[in-house]
Scaffold this active site. Structure first.
Site, mmCIF file in Angstrom:
data_model
loop_
_atom_site.group_PDB
_atom_site.id
_atom_site.type_symbol
_atom_site.label_atom_id
_atom_site.label_comp_id
_atom_site.label_asym_id
_atom_site.label_seq_id
_atom_site.Cartn_x
_atom_site.Cartn_y
_atom_site.Cartn_z
ATOM 1 N N LYS A 119 1.135 -1.243 -0.110
ATOM 2 C CA LYS A 119 0.238 0.031 0.117
ATOM 3 C C LYS A 119 0.431 1.277 0.129
ATOM 4 O O LYS A 119 0.859 2.541 -1.003
ATOM 5 C CB LYS A 119 -1.108 -0.098 1.276
ATOM 6 C CG LYS A 119 -1.910 -0.690 0.870
ATOM 7 C CD LYS A 119 -2.480 -0.834 2.551
ATOM 8 C CE LYS A 119 -3.692 -2.490 2.012
ATOM 9 N NZ LYS A 119 -4.947 -2.327 1.142
ATOM 10 N N ASP A 124 -5.650 2.899 -3.905
ATOM 11 C CA ASP A 124 -3.727 3.384 -3.172
ATOM 12 C C ASP A 124 -3.780 4.746 -4.437
ATOM 13 O O ASP A 124 -2.971 5.370 -4.203
ATOM 14 C CB ASP A 124 -3.111 2.748 -3.115
ATOM 15 C CG ASP A 124 -2.890 0.890 -2.325
ATOM 16 O OD1 ASP A 124 -3.406 1.611 -0.690
ATOM 17 O OD2 ASP A 124 -2.920 0.145 -2.509
ATOM 18 N N ALA A 130 3.997 1.798 -1.216
ATOM 19 C CA ALA A 130 4.526 2.277 -2.057
ATOM 20 C C ALA A 130 3.914 1.933 -3.244
ATOM 21 O O ALA A 130 4.257 3.209 -4.286
ATOM 22 C CB ALA A 130 5.632 -0.011 -2.596
ATOM 23 N N ASN A 131 2.368 1.767 -3.520
ATOM 24 C CA ASN A 131 1.859 2.120 -4.578
ATOM 25 C C ASN A 131 1.018 3.628 -4.106
ATOM 26 O O ASN A 131 1.142 4.123 -5.494
ATOM 27 C CB ASN A 131 0.099 1.640 -4.361
ATOM 28 C CG ASN A 131 0.412 0.176 -4.501
ATOM 29 O OD1 ASN A 131 1.382 -0.437 -4.934
ATOM 30 N ND2 ASN A 131 -0.600 -1.080 -4.240
ATOM 31 N N GLY A 170 -18.204 6.052 -5.556
ATOM 32 C CA GLY A 170 -17.217 7.029 -5.599
ATOM 33 C C GLY A 170 -16.692 7.688 -3.701
ATOM 34 O O GLY A 170 -16.654 6.434 -3.727
HETATM 35 P P1 ATP Z 1 -8.209 -2.091 -2.947
HETATM 36 O O1 ATP Z 1 -8.525 -2.199 -1.569
HETATM 37 O O2 ATP Z 1 -8.853 -2.255 -4.279
HETATM 38 O O3 ATP Z 1 -7.307 -0.450 -3.196
HETATM 39 P P2 ATP Z 1 -9.937 0.446 -1.989
HETATM 40 O O4 ATP Z 1 -11.963 -0.712 -1.744
HETATM 41 O O5 ATP Z 1 -9.702 0.965 -1.338
HETATM 42 O O6 ATP Z 1 -9.252 -0.433 -3.356
HETATM 43 P P3 ATP Z 1 -12.020 1.780 -3.568
HETATM 44 O O7 ATP Z 1 -13.454 2.501 -2.374
HETATM 45 O O8 ATP Z 1 -12.652 -0.003 -4.015
HETATM 46 O O9 ATP Z 1 -11.412 0.981 -2.578
HETATM 47 O O10 ATP Z 1 -11.658 2.892 -5.006
HETATM 48 C C1 ATP Z 1 -10.746 4.026 -4.756
HETATM 49 C C2 ATP Z 1 -11.233 4.766 -4.936
HETATM 50 O O11 ATP Z 1 -11.365 3.860 -6.767
HETATM 51 C C3 ATP Z 1 -13.114 4.794 -4.941
HETATM 52 O O12 ATP Z 1 -13.286 6.216 -4.353
HETATM 53 C C4 ATP Z 1 -13.724 5.565 -7.185
HETATM 54 O O13 ATP Z 1 -13.478 7.016 -7.158
HETATM 55 C C5 ATP Z 1 -12.024 4.355 -7.875
HETATM 56 N N1 ATP Z 1 -13.050 3.299 -8.504
HETATM 57 C C6 ATP Z 1 -13.166 1.829 -7.052
HETATM 58 N N2 ATP Z 1 -13.771 1.231 -8.162
HETATM 59 C C7 ATP Z 1 -13.867 2.389 -9.457
HETATM 60 C C8 ATP Z 1 -14.889 1.944 -10.539
HETATM 61 N N3 ATP Z 1 -15.565 0.469 -10.820
HETATM 62 N N4 ATP Z 1 -15.576 2.382 -11.285
HETATM 63 C C9 ATP Z 1 -15.249 3.731 -11.194
HETATM 64 N N5 ATP Z 1 -14.335 4.310 -10.205
HETATM 65 C C10 ATP Z 1 -13.695 3.675 -9.506
#
Ligand code: ATP
Length: 303
Positions: free
Chosen positions: A39, A252, A41-42, A225
């Site tokens: 996380k 990330d 590094a990303n 979002g």
């Molecule tokens: P990960 O654990 O896979 O890194 P996460 O669960 O921490 O992801 P998410 O909330 O899924 O984070 O996604 C982060 C942001 O990425 C979202 O707020 C949105 O802006 C964008 N995003 C994620 N999935 C999508 C999607 N299917 N379409 C468009 N935007 C997306």
């Protein structure tokens, strides 16, 4: 220096398999890939790809993955003066098994990441003091995270805390000392023990954190979002409608890009909008760091 990421690095060892072997069974699998992740590094790479000057305080092992990780960070222009090798320890690795339906099974071996200590934060003090933002996650020991938050507070440097992976042991006193607390929905659910199925429930859960003293809660909600909750206001930025191919590392991507634009302008809503575009672009491509776009691509996408 613009941004200091104090956190983890991992090497993803991705096996593309037809099926998981049973106990005692040996099977051939069609394909294998090595990827750079973790996380911390990303997030560092996401900000660096946009042009931020980023330093990374992290630890690698003394194995063949160490130089690979350091070279990868340097390829993106990240300062690795405080990316330190730990003798006798493995690097952080994540063996990942992906089946033909793209379903993942992931193991995380934190390795050298577990050796990142509060002293390592103080050891980097002179350079850290030059930074405009400190970015933290929870793949390194909590006392290190706490020291980094204190360091930010002592030197007037804003701190982003991404509580990933979620830990019930996270001391709330330090959550309140961070400037931006950025969980995803499931981390918010674990940390508050409240439902997060609808936007309303997310707002209510985030508000409980605000009532307990957190300054800014920004909840990433995948394809729905992102929601920014403060004492006085709630603002939501919708996700872009895109064909998502691989959402790994989207969180990330969001945090790295948010950090970049927040340092540039100090405008939280604007940084959220840019980060929403950046993360949308990242889910349209396979991979994690390699799927992150550059500045021009983000600006072009938003035209
Ligand atoms: P990960 O654990 O896979 O890194 P996460 O669960 O921490 O992801 P998410 O909330 O899924 O984070 O996604 C982060 C942001 O990425 C979202 O707020 C949105 O802006 C964008 N995003 C994620 N999935 C999508 C999607 N299917 N379409 C468009 N935007 C997306």
């Amino acid at each position: 220096m613009d941004i200091a990421v104090i956190g983890s690095n991992m090497v993803d060892l991705i096996s593309y398999i037809d099926k998981m072997p049973k106990e005692g069974e040996t099977l051939e699998a069609p394909d294998f890939e090595i990827g750079c992740g973790g996380k911390g590094a990303n997030q560092a790479v996401a900000a660096a790809k946009l042009g931020s000057n980023v330093m990374m305080v992290t630890k690698v092992g003394d194995d063949l993955f160490a130089d690979n990780t350091i070279n990868n960070l340097e390829k993106y222009g990240i300062d690795t003066e405080f990316t330190v090798k730990v003798p006798g320890t493995s690097s952080g690795v994540a063996p990942i098994f992906v089946d033909p339906e793209s379903k993942n099974r992931i193991l995380i071996i934190k390795g050298a990441n577990q050796h990142l200590s509060p002293e390592d934060v103080d050891g980097a003090a002179e350079k850290l003091k030059q930074c405009s933002l400190i970015v933290l996650q929870l793949e390194v020991p909590l006392p290190t995270v706490y020291r980094a938050i204190e360091f930010g507070n002592e030197h007037g440097i804003p701190v982003i805390l991404n509580p990933a992976p979620a830990s019930k042991e996270l001391d709330f006193e330090y959550v309140c000392k961070s400037d931006f607390f950025i969980p995803n929905e499931s981390e918010l659910e674990i940390l508050t023990d409240m439902p997060v199925d609808t936007d309303d429930q997310i707002r209510v859960a985030a508000m409980t954190l605000i009532e307990r003293g957190v300054k800014n809660v920004i909840v990433t909600m995948g394809s729905r979002g992102v929601m920014w909750v403060t004492k006085d206001d709630v603002q939501t930025v919708a996700s872009h409608k895109v064909d998502a191919i691989d959402t790994t590392g989207a969180g990330d991507a969001f945090i790295g890009c948010f950090s970049h634009y927040f340092v540039q302008s100090g405008d939280v809503l604007e940084a959220m909008k840019k980060a929403t575009a950046f993360a949308a672009l990242s889910v349209m491509k396979r991979g994690t760091q390699t799927s992150y776009p550059g500045l021009e691509e983000v600006e072009e996408f938003l035209k």
